[in-house]
Design a protein around this motif. Structure first.
Motif, short mmCIF file in Angstrom:
data_model
loop_
_atom_site.label_atom_id
_atom_site.label_comp_id
_atom_site.label_asym_id
_atom_site.label_seq_id
_atom_site.Cartn_x
_atom_site.Cartn_y
_atom_site.Cartn_z
N LEU A 276 40.40 44.64 42.51
CA LEU A 276 39.65 44.32 41.30
C LEU A 276 40.53 44.25 40.05
O LEU A 276 40.19 43.56 39.09
CB LEU A 276 38.53 45.35 41.07
CG LEU A 276 37.41 45.35 42.11
CD1 LEU A 276 36.46 46.50 41.86
CD2 LEU A 276 36.65 44.02 42.08
N GLU B 242 44.76 41.19 38.79
CA GLU B 242 45.17 40.25 37.75
C GLU B 242 45.49 40.94 36.43
O GLU B 242 46.11 40.36 35.55
CB GLU B 242 44.06 39.21 37.51
CG GLU B 242 43.76 38.37 38.72
CD GLU B 242 44.95 37.53 39.15
OE1 GLU B 242 45.64 36.98 38.27
OE2 GLU B 242 45.18 37.43 40.35
N ARG B 243 45.07 42.18 36.28
CA ARG B 243 45.27 42.92 35.03
C ARG B 243 46.68 43.49 35.00
O ARG B 243 47.16 44.03 35.99
CB ARG B 243 44.23 44.04 34.94
CG ARG B 243 44.14 44.71 33.60
CD ARG B 243 42.96 45.67 33.57
NE ARG B 243 41.69 44.98 33.64
CZ ARG B 243 41.08 44.42 32.60
NH1 ARG B 243 41.63 44.48 31.41
NH2 ARG B 243 39.92 43.81 32.74
N GLU C 188 36.24 44.95 34.95
CA GLU C 188 35.79 43.60 34.63
C GLU C 188 36.92 42.61 34.89
O GLU C 188 38.09 42.95 34.73
CB GLU C 188 35.38 43.50 33.15
CG GLU C 188 34.17 44.32 32.79
CD GLU C 188 34.56 45.71 32.31
OE1 GLU C 188 35.66 45.89 31.76
OE2 GLU C 188 33.75 46.62 32.48
N PRO C 189 36.60 41.38 35.28
CA PRO C 189 37.66 40.39 35.48
C PRO C 189 38.39 40.09 34.17
O PRO C 189 37.79 40.14 33.10
CB PRO C 189 36.92 39.15 36.00
CG PRO C 189 35.49 39.48 36.03
CD PRO C 189 35.29 40.88 35.59
N VAL C 190 39.65 39.76 34.30
CA VAL C 190 40.46 39.46 33.13
C VAL C 190 40.14 38.05 32.66
O VAL C 190 40.14 37.11 33.45
CB VAL C 190 41.97 39.57 33.47
CG1 VAL C 190 42.82 39.23 32.26
CG2 VAL C 190 42.29 40.95 33.98
N THR C 191 39.87 37.90 31.37
CA THR C 191 39.67 36.58 30.81
C THR C 191 40.97 36.16 30.13
O THR C 191 41.58 36.96 29.42
CB THR C 191 38.53 36.57 29.78
OG1 THR C 191 38.83 37.54 28.76
CG2 THR C 191 37.21 36.91 30.42
#
Length: 194
Positions: free
Chosen positions: A86, A89-90, A118-121
């Motif tokens: 999860l 990508e961070r 939370e997903p990285v924007t």
């Protein structure tokens, strides 16, 4: 003199502090969010983030390094299989500390430390980057103008080359039955045609 610890002491000895922080990290990974005092949360954050970084690597050595801190294999398995993908990508900042107020009994500052799952924007490009993005378009237009300028420079270079050959021809009294002056005139006519 003993080396000072990083941050406030949490009572007891160093071994007790290590166990306390390991148990807090295990609870954080199990419940994804825990409520604790501000000093404990601030001491927990670097340890938890380091363990998550190991989990993102995912190899056997990283798993053993995490197991050296957290003894519970089920928590380590959950960290490697559920939490690490999860936050893959961070690049950092895996935890968030939110102040809750003060505890009723001893007025200690209480916080909630939680995992940021939370997903990285992707960040919006700043104004400087947007300006740089526009410059290549302007550079391409300028490049077209430069091309025409370069072609005129190439033509002037050819003129110089023709003038040099004409000067060399002028030094020779006669080339193939023509006079040197007529060959210079022909070279000048070729340059004018271009």
């Amino acid at each position: 003199m003993p080396k000072p610890t990083k941050g406030p002491r949490l009572g007891g000895g160093p071994a007790h502090e290590r166990l306390l922080l390991a148990n807090l990290a295990a609870a954080l990974f199990t419940h994804k969010s825990i409520k604790t005092t501000e000093t404990k949360a601030k001491r927990l954050r670097p340890i938890a983030e380091r363990l998550i970084t190991f989990a993102k690597r995912g190899d056997l050595h990283a798993r053993r390094r995490v197991l050296a801190v957290i003894g519970d294999k089920s928590v380590v398995h959950e960290l490697f299989t559920e939490i690490a993908p999860l936050v893959a990508e961070r690049e950092g900042g895996y935890t968030r500390i939110t102040k809750l107020g003060f505890r009723k009994g001893d007025n200690a500052s209480m916080v909630q430390i939680e995992l940021v799952l939370e997903p990285v924007t992707p960040k919006a490009k700043p104004a400087k980057a947007a300006a740089k993005a526009e410059k290549p378009v302007a550079a391409e237009e300028a490049g077209a103008e430069e091309t025409s300028t370069e072609s005129s420079e190439d033509a002037s270079a050819e003129e110089i080359a023709v003038d040099e050959t004409a000067a060399a021809d002028a030094a020779a009294p006669e080339v193939d039955g023509e006079t040197a002056e007529s060959s210079v005139e022909k070279a000048a006519a070729e340059v004018d045609e271009k």
